[in-house]
Design a protein around this motif. Sequence first.
Motif, PDB file in Angstrom:
ATOM      1  N   ALA A   1       1.447   6.182 -12.542  1.00 58.53           N
ATOM      2  CA  ALA A   1      -0.008   5.978 -12.689  1.00 58.53           C
ATOM      3  C   ALA A   1      -0.331   4.489 -12.777  1.00 58.53           C
ATOM      4  N   ALA A   2       0.493   3.743 -13.512  1.00 62.26           N
ATOM      5  CA  ALA A   2       0.263   2.295 -13.645  1.00 62.26           C
ATOM      6  C   ALA A   2       0.362   1.613 -12.284  1.00 62.26           C
ATOM      7  N   VAL A   3       1.344   2.010 -11.494  1.00 60.95           N
ATOM      8  CA  VAL A   3       1.525   1.382 -10.181  1.00 60.95           C
ATOM      9  C   VAL A   3       0.366   1.737  -9.252  1.00 60.95           C
ATOM     10  N   LYS A   4      -0.040   3.014  -9.279  1.00 61.06           N
ATOM     11  CA  LYS A   4      -1.160   3.435  -8.421  1.00 61.06           C
ATOM     12  C   LYS A   4      -2.433   2.670  -8.777  1.00 61.06           C
TER      13      LYS A   4
ATOM     14  N   ASN B   1       0.818  -1.220   0.000  1.00 65.36           N
ATOM     15  CA  ASN B   1       0.000   0.000   0.000  1.00 65.36           C
ATOM     16  C   ASN B   1       0.850   1.268   0.000  1.00 65.36           C
ATOM     17  N   PRO B   2       1.650   1.492  -1.022  1.00 67.91           N
ATOM     18  CA  PRO B   2       2.555   2.638  -0.975  1.00 67.91           C
ATOM     19  C   PRO B   2       1.849   3.957  -1.287  1.00 67.91           C
ATOM     20  N   THR B   3       2.410   5.035  -0.783  1.00 64.58           N
ATOM     21  CA  THR B   3       1.966   6.371  -1.193  1.00 64.58           C
ATOM     22  C   THR B   3       2.648   6.692  -2.525  1.00 64.58           C
ATOM     23  N   GLU B   4       2.195   7.769  -3.156  1.00 65.69           N
ATOM     24  CA  GLU B   4       2.806   8.163  -4.426  1.00 65.69           C
ATOM     25  C   GLU B   4       4.292   8.495  -4.212  1.00 65.69           C
ATOM     26  N   ASP B   5       4.585   9.180  -3.098  1.00 64.02           N
ATOM     27  CA  ASP B   5       5.984   9.517  -2.787  1.00 64.02           C
ATOM     28  C   ASP B   5       6.832   8.251  -2.648  1.00 64.02           C
TER      29      ASP B   5
END
Lengths: 160, 276
Positions: free
Chosen positions: A144-147, A119-123
Motif C-alpha cells: 500500500a505504501a509503494v502504491k 509505474n509498476p502494477t501491484e503484481d
Amino acid sequence: MKDIILKVNGRKYNLRIDESMTLLKVLREELELTGTKEGCGEGECGACTVLMDGKAVNSCLVLACEAEGHDITTIEGLADGELLSDIQEAFIEHQAFQCGFCTPGMIMTIKGFLDENPNPTEDEIEEAIAGNLCRCTGYKPIVAAVKDLVERRGNDGYNR
Amino acid sequence: MAALEYIKPTDSIEAYNILKNNPGAKVIAGGTDLMVMMRNESIKPECIVDIKGIEATHILRFDENGLYIGASCTANEVMNFGPVKEYYPGLYDALKGLATYQVRNRATVVGNLCNASPAADTAPVLLAMGAYLDIQGPAVWQKPLLEFFTGVKKNSLSQGEFVQGLTVPRPEPGEKSIYYKKGRIKGADLSIVGVAGVFSRKGKLRIGLGSVYTTPVLVVADDLLDKDDLKDRLVERVLNSINPITDTRASREYRIDMTRYYTFKVAEDLMREASI
C-alpha cells in the motif's frame, strides 16, 4: 589483506580488508553503517539489500573487493539530514513496519525497483519485494505504501 | 571464511593461466551460488578469480547468429534485453522465475549453467534451444550445452577452463518456446520440476527438463511431429528419459506426475500458439 577504495553514500573510503569479507560485513563492521542488516547471510531474506550502481543487490552475496569501483548506497544514504526520502515517509504513513528489521532492505529494494520501473502494477511490486522477508506486517501495508508513493510521485500507478 | 586471494584479471588468457596454475582457485561472476557455498564451507577456495574485469564477458548481443550472452551478463540484464522477450520467450519465462529480484541483479545466466544444478532454471530451455558455450582454454573453443553437464553440480570444464559466454541460435521463423516451473510456493523457490519446450512446424520439437535427473535433460522429439498420438508418445518418451528422486521439495512420484502434466501442457500450448 587488500587495500581497496569503496565509494559509499558519496564518500570514498580507504580500507584495508581481508579479501574474504562481504560487502555487508565491511559496511557494518568497518564503516559502522549498521542500518544494513544481516538476516540469513545467503541471499534469501533481503535484509542486507543495498544499491550497487543503482541496482538492488544482497550485500551478503557480494565480496567487498567486487564492490570497488561501484557506487554503493545504503539506507543511511537516503535521507538528507532530518529530511527523510519519500519512500521512508510513505512507510511511516502506512505503518509499513513493526519490528523494523526488514525495513532498510525493503526500502532499498523499492528504491532500486522504482528507479527502474516508476509505474509498476501491484503484481510487479509484489514480485520485486519477493526477496525481502517480513515476519510482522503481512506485506499489505508495504505494498500500500509503494502504491500510494507511486501515485503521489505523479504517475498512474493505480490504473495500470 | 579462511583467508583467500582476490584477483581481477582484464584478459581471458591471463584468467585461464591463473586458474590453470591455482587448483584451489574458483571463478566468480555473479557469486550468488559461490558466496553461499563459501559461507557454509562446502567449498574453501584459496583464490577467487573475478572475471567481470574481462570486457568480452559483458557482451550481450542479438544478430544473425542468434543471441550471445557473455559470462558476466546478469539474469535481469538478459531478461530486460529486448530481443529475449520477442525471440526467446521460453528463456524470458525461465529468467523471470529465477530466484529473487536482487539475486537476479547479480546472478549470471552462464553461472546458472556452470553451477550445474539439476534444478538450474535456464538449463532446460537453453538445452531445448540448442545453445552452445564459448569455453576459454588455451584458446576459445565451442561446446554444445548438451555435453556440458556431467552430474549433480558437475560440469565438463577442465582445470583452468571457464565459460566466456554462450550462443543461443536464432530461432526459425514461427518457432515458439515456453518454460513452466513448478515450485512449492508462488514466490521465489527452487523448482520441483521445470519443463521447457521449443516447437517449430518445420520439424522441431524439443523438451528440456529440470529437477528430474542428475543433470538437466533434453528430449528430442522431432520425429513425432507427424504422429496422430504425438502428445501421448511425447509424454511416454519424456517419462522414459527421467529418473527423479525424493527430496525436501517433493517426492519422486509427485515429480513424475508433474512432469507428465507439464509436458502435456507445454506441447499443447506451443501448438496452440503456433497455429494462431
